[in-house]
Design a protein around this motif. Sequence first.
Motif, PDB file in Angstrom:
ATOM      1  N   GLY A 246       0.807  -1.218   0.000  1.00  0.00           N
ATOM      2  CA  GLY A 246       0.000   0.000   0.000  1.00  0.00           C
ATOM      3  C   GLY A 246       0.834   1.259   0.000  1.00  0.00           C
ATOM      4  O   GLY A 246       0.545   2.202   0.742  1.00  0.00           O
ATOM      5  N   CYS A 247       1.865   1.289  -0.816  1.00  0.00           N
ATOM      6  CA  CYS A 247       2.820   2.403  -0.799  1.00  0.00           C
ATOM      7  C   CYS A 247       2.478   3.466  -1.838  1.00  0.00           C
ATOM      8  O   CYS A 247       1.916   3.172  -2.895  1.00  0.00           O
ATOM      9  N   VAL A 248       2.838   4.680  -1.511  1.00  0.00           N
ATOM     10  CA  VAL A 248       2.654   5.817  -2.404  1.00  0.00           C
ATOM     11  C   VAL A 248       3.981   6.560  -2.506  1.00  0.00           C
ATOM     12  O   VAL A 248       4.601   6.873  -1.489  1.00  0.00           O
TER      13      VAL A 248
ATOM     14  N   PRO B  87       0.137  -1.892  -7.075  1.00  0.00           N
ATOM     15  CA  PRO B  87      -0.792  -3.017  -6.932  1.00  0.00           C
ATOM     16  C   PRO B  87      -0.187  -4.265  -6.317  1.00  0.00           C
ATOM     17  O   PRO B  87      -0.910  -5.130  -5.866  1.00  0.00           O
ATOM     18  N   THR B  88       1.139  -4.394  -6.300  1.00  0.00           N
ATOM     19  CA  THR B  88       1.756  -5.639  -5.851  1.00  0.00           C
ATOM     20  C   THR B  88       2.441  -5.465  -4.504  1.00  0.00           C
ATOM     21  O   THR B  88       2.839  -4.364  -4.128  1.00  0.00           O
TER      22      THR B  88
ATOM     23  N   LEU C 150      10.624  -4.707  -4.240  1.00  0.00           N
ATOM     24  CA  LEU C 150      11.156  -3.751  -5.207  1.00  0.00           C
ATOM     25  C   LEU C 150      10.022  -2.908  -5.775  1.00  0.00           C
ATOM     26  O   LEU C 150       8.933  -3.416  -6.047  1.00  0.00           O
ATOM     27  N   LEU C 151      10.291  -1.635  -5.964  1.00  0.00           N
ATOM     28  CA  LEU C 151       9.339  -0.734  -6.605  1.00  0.00           C
ATOM     29  C   LEU C 151      10.056   0.019  -7.717  1.00  0.00           C
ATOM     30  O   LEU C 151      11.125   0.595  -7.490  1.00  0.00           O
ATOM     31  N   ASN C 152       9.464  -0.002  -8.893  1.00  0.00           N
ATOM     32  CA  ASN C 152       9.998   0.735 -10.034  1.00  0.00           C
ATOM     33  C   ASN C 152       8.924   1.689 -10.537  1.00  0.00           C
ATOM     34  O   ASN C 152       7.774   1.297 -10.732  1.00  0.00           O
ATOM     35  N   ASP C 153       9.309   2.919 -10.750  1.00  0.00           N
ATOM     36  CA  ASP C 153       8.351   3.930 -11.173  1.00  0.00           C
ATOM     37  C   ASP C 153       9.036   4.886 -12.140  1.00  0.00           C
ATOM     38  O   ASP C 153      10.229   5.191 -11.984  1.00  0.00           O
ATOM     39  N   TYR C 154       8.292   5.350 -13.140  1.00  0.00           N
ATOM     40  CA  TYR C 154       8.844   6.343 -14.055  1.00  0.00           C
ATOM     41  C   TYR C 154       7.708   7.154 -14.660  1.00  0.00           C
ATOM     42  O   TYR C 154       6.560   6.713 -14.719  1.00  0.00           O
ATOM     43  N   PHE C 155       8.026   8.354 -15.116  1.00  0.00           N
ATOM     44  CA  PHE C 155       7.049   9.192 -15.809  1.00  0.00           C
ATOM     45  C   PHE C 155       7.780  10.332 -16.502  1.00  0.00           C
ATOM     46  O   PHE C 155       8.956  10.615 -16.238  1.00  0.00           O
TER      47      PHE C 155
ATOM     48  N   CYS D 295       3.759   4.313   3.217  1.00  0.00           N
ATOM     49  CA  CYS D 295       3.209   2.959   3.125  1.00  0.00           C
ATOM     50  C   CYS D 295       2.232   2.735   4.273  1.00  0.00           C
ATOM     51  O   CYS D 295       2.588   2.917   5.443  1.00  0.00           O
ATOM     52  N   THR D 296       1.030   2.332   3.958  1.00  0.00           N
ATOM     53  CA  THR D 296       0.011   2.146   4.993  1.00  0.00           C
ATOM     54  C   THR D 296       0.310   0.945   5.882  1.00  0.00           C
ATOM     55  O   THR D 296      -0.043   0.932   7.064  1.00  0.00           O
ATOM     56  N   GLU D 297       0.984  -0.078   5.336  1.00  0.00           N
ATOM     57  CA  GLU D 297       1.233  -1.301   6.099  1.00  0.00           C
ATOM     58  C   GLU D 297       2.635  -1.359   6.689  1.00  0.00           C
ATOM     59  O   GLU D 297       2.917  -2.184   7.539  1.00  0.00           O
ATOM     60  N   ASN D 298       3.539  -0.507   6.230  1.00  0.00           N
ATOM     61  CA  ASN D 298       4.933  -0.588   6.669  1.00  0.00           C
ATOM     62  C   ASN D 298       5.351   0.566   7.565  1.00  0.00           C
ATOM     63  O   ASN D 298       6.495   0.621   7.996  1.00  0.00           O
ATOM     64  N   ASN D 299       4.461   1.494   7.849  1.00  0.00           N
ATOM     65  CA  ASN D 299       4.867   2.663   8.618  1.00  0.00           C
ATOM     66  C   ASN D 299       5.360   2.300  10.018  1.00  0.00           C
ATOM     67  O   ASN D 299       6.315   2.882  10.522  1.00  0.00           O
ATOM     68  N   GLU D 300       4.706   1.330  10.678  1.00  0.00           N
ATOM     69  CA  GLU D 300       5.126   0.965  12.031  1.00  0.00           C
ATOM     70  C   GLU D 300       6.531   0.370  12.022  1.00  0.00           C
ATOM     71  O   GLU D 300       7.340   0.641  12.911  1.00  0.00           O
ATOM     72  N   THR D 301       6.834  -0.445  11.015  1.00  0.00           N
ATOM     73  CA  THR D 301       8.169  -1.029  10.918  1.00  0.00           C
ATOM     74  C   THR D 301       9.216   0.047  10.701  1.00  0.00           C
ATOM     75  O   THR D 301      10.284   0.033  11.316  1.00  0.00           O
ATOM     76  N   LEU D 302       8.907   1.005   9.847  1.00  0.00           N
ATOM     77  CA  LEU D 302       9.853   2.077   9.570  1.00  0.00           C
ATOM     78  C   LEU D 302      10.020   3.001  10.770  1.00  0.00           C
ATOM     79  O   LEU D 302      11.108   3.510  11.029  1.00  0.00           O
TER      80      LEU D 302
END
Length: 249
Positions: A52-54, A122-123, A127-132, A165-172
Amino acid sequence: MFTIFFTLIYLFNFVKACPLIETNLEFDILGSGFHRQIFISSHLSSKNRLIGCVLSYRFEIPSGAYLNLRSLKHHFNQRNISSTKHCIFSSFDFDVEKPYNSNSESPQYSSIIIFINSNKFPTKSFLLNDYFYLPVKIRYHNPNPKGINLNADIKFKAPNVFLHCTENNETLLNDINCKRLIQQIPSECGLLTSPKNISAFSLFHKKEGKFKIIQIPVGNQLNLFFVCFVTFCVIIFCTIIIARKTILT
């Protein structure tokens, strides 16, 4: 001596990035003339699954350039731009009509801050890959009065990258080096003066270039008299020919 020693330790700890995430950013200015494109490609790797990352990008658009915010909405809705759709946020609109030396953003605003926000990936991946591509237009510059330098330099800075990230914020948050990198950034898109904010982590990344400088041609003001004189002579000559033909007919 001890002061210098502890200062170096503090600076070393301060610049240390979040150890749970590594980011590489590719930044370039493509095209030629007054119509350019900012190309951004980011690659994230994490020790934990990113759920759930942005991703958000903070740009400083220099006063010598501008964005057409209305056309960008259609641009980012195109399916072939990226596998992850994006939207743009700005609290200040651009004056697209006026040239560089008289635009309303200068000198009060040397640059305008915008954010490009991505939708959730969505996954669930490590790893996260992004471009624009971000279309940017260059403002017309006033001619040089001395005729010495007939090129204008416009400096574009590489964007700052943020992760939420909605699910990883506590870990971070459990890691002190990640927790102190939290900043408040806008979570909405559009032209808004008071948007809602979210807590995101500022990512330190290996930049291929911290900034890019492009050059555009400017006019030579020393040629103003010659151009006006030739134009005036052509107008008079054409007027005489038209008047003569009118009289003869």
